[in-house]
Design a protein around this motif. Sequence first.
Motif, PDB file in Angstrom:
ATOM      1  N   ILE A  12       0.844  -1.198   0.000  1.00 23.74           N
ATOM      2  CA  ILE A  12       0.000   0.000   0.000  1.00 23.74           C
ATOM      3  C   ILE A  12       0.875   1.243   0.000  1.00 23.74           C
ATOM      4  O   ILE A  12       1.792   1.364   0.781  1.00 23.74           O
ATOM      5  N   VAL A  18      -7.811   7.116  -1.837  1.00 20.62           N
ATOM      6  CA  VAL A  18      -8.506   7.196  -0.563  1.00 20.62           C
ATOM      7  C   VAL A  18     -10.014   7.057  -0.720  1.00 20.62           C
ATOM      8  O   VAL A  18     -10.742   7.049   0.270  1.00 20.62           O
ATOM      9  N   SER A  20     -11.381   4.394  -1.720  1.00 22.11           N
ATOM     10  CA  SER A  20     -11.741   2.995  -1.496  1.00 22.11           C
ATOM     11  C   SER A  20     -12.285   2.832  -0.092  1.00 22.11           C
ATOM     12  O   SER A  20     -12.200   3.723   0.731  1.00 22.11           O
ATOM     13  N   LEU A  22     -12.369   0.384   3.519  1.00 28.76           N
ATOM     14  CA  LEU A  22     -11.488  -0.509   4.276  1.00 28.76           C
ATOM     15  C   LEU A  22     -12.259  -1.131   5.412  1.00 28.76           C
ATOM     16  O   LEU A  22     -12.998  -0.450   6.107  1.00 28.76           O
ATOM     17  N   ALA A  31     -13.874   6.302   2.522  1.00 17.97           N
ATOM     18  CA  ALA A  31     -12.747   7.195   2.749  1.00 17.97           C
ATOM     19  C   ALA A  31     -13.073   8.657   2.506  1.00 17.97           C
ATOM     20  O   ALA A  31     -12.346   9.529   2.936  1.00 17.97           O
ATOM     21  N   PRO A 122      -4.945   4.312   4.912  1.00 19.16           N
ATOM     22  CA  PRO A 122      -4.855   2.904   4.497  1.00 19.16           C
ATOM     23  C   PRO A 122      -3.580   2.222   4.993  1.00 19.16           C
ATOM     24  O   PRO A 122      -3.599   1.078   5.432  1.00 19.16           O
ATOM     25  N   ARG A 123      -2.450   2.955   4.924  1.00 21.34           N
ATOM     26  CA  ARG A 123      -1.186   2.373   5.408  1.00 21.34           C
ATOM     27  C   ARG A 123      -1.234   2.173   6.920  1.00 21.34           C
ATOM     28  O   ARG A 123      -0.766   1.156   7.444  1.00 21.34           O
ATOM     29  N   SER A 126      -3.274  -0.840   7.924  1.00 21.99           N
ATOM     30  CA  SER A 126      -2.505  -2.055   7.696  1.00 21.99           C
ATOM     31  C   SER A 126      -1.428  -2.226   8.755  1.00 21.99           C
ATOM     32  O   SER A 126      -1.251  -3.306   9.313  1.00 21.99           O
TER      33      SER A 126
END
Length: 308
Positions: A12, A18, A20, A22, A31, A122-123, A126
């Motif tokens: 990622i 952004v 998307s 999650l 997002a 997102p990072r 994760s």
Amino acid sequence: MREPRRGMHSGISLLAVVGSALLLAGTVIAAEKSVVGIVIDFSPREAVKGKRLFSIDREGRPYAVKENEIVYEGDTINFAEGANPNDTFVEILVAADKVIKLKPPKGELPAQEWSLLQVLWPRLASAYRWINSPSSDESKLENALSRGDDNALSVLPNLRRPLVISDASDKPLWLGWSGGIPPFTLTVAAQGKQLSQTVVCANTKPAECVREATIQIGRADGDIQLALTSGDHTTWTQMVARKPIAWKADLADVAPLGKLGPFLRATDLLDRGHGEFVLESARELAPVSSSYPPARSMLNQIRDGQIP
């Protein structure tokens, strides 16, 4: 390469789309909704008399507060009636080095202060999967392991690859372990020459000894050897290779990311291989561990053998 742990996606990028969605903490969030911050600490960690003292109110529904929870525009931290403001709080990182502490009776969140969070989330989502939010029972187990009592000395018990650290960093090394008997002596040597030595818990009762050490290694050429000796003369030794470590472009300069920078670097290293970069991960985390609880959580897991 190893399979990413707990659904992590090491590829990622900070330029991820952004828009998307999650799946995080059991909740799907679009997002386009502004990210306000990230929960990094809260107290109490367990229910009191069977009741949680706070929750996240999101569009009229309550969600549990977790150490890795992202909060959004429109969310509110709801505190239970009668919650004591002296020992009840939720801490939220809202900018690179800015943390707000919400206490009863109000839990209103500010507007988004740091737009980079919108790109980072997102990072971060994760990366946070490396952290196990401990329950009270797990905390008791972790304390027992770290303090050792009658347990044998244990250092990185699940390590299966030679350790690698950066040859360009001048940050001190951090090492944690469980078991053994104080005092402990940690020695660093290179090419047969001692570089540094530190003694841990020289005058501490075994049950009160925090089994970790930070030690300077300088910029000696070549590989180094770590040796940790327990008070019962049990010794753990490990060769550590010093090699160049290339950072991804978005992690090359993490100064603008504040406390998040070392955390993202540390989890990126853990994603890369089979645990060989764990000391370099700890090296990144240690300087921010006193002010960024997730970094402290990861160091605890390294010390107790849960990582790698």
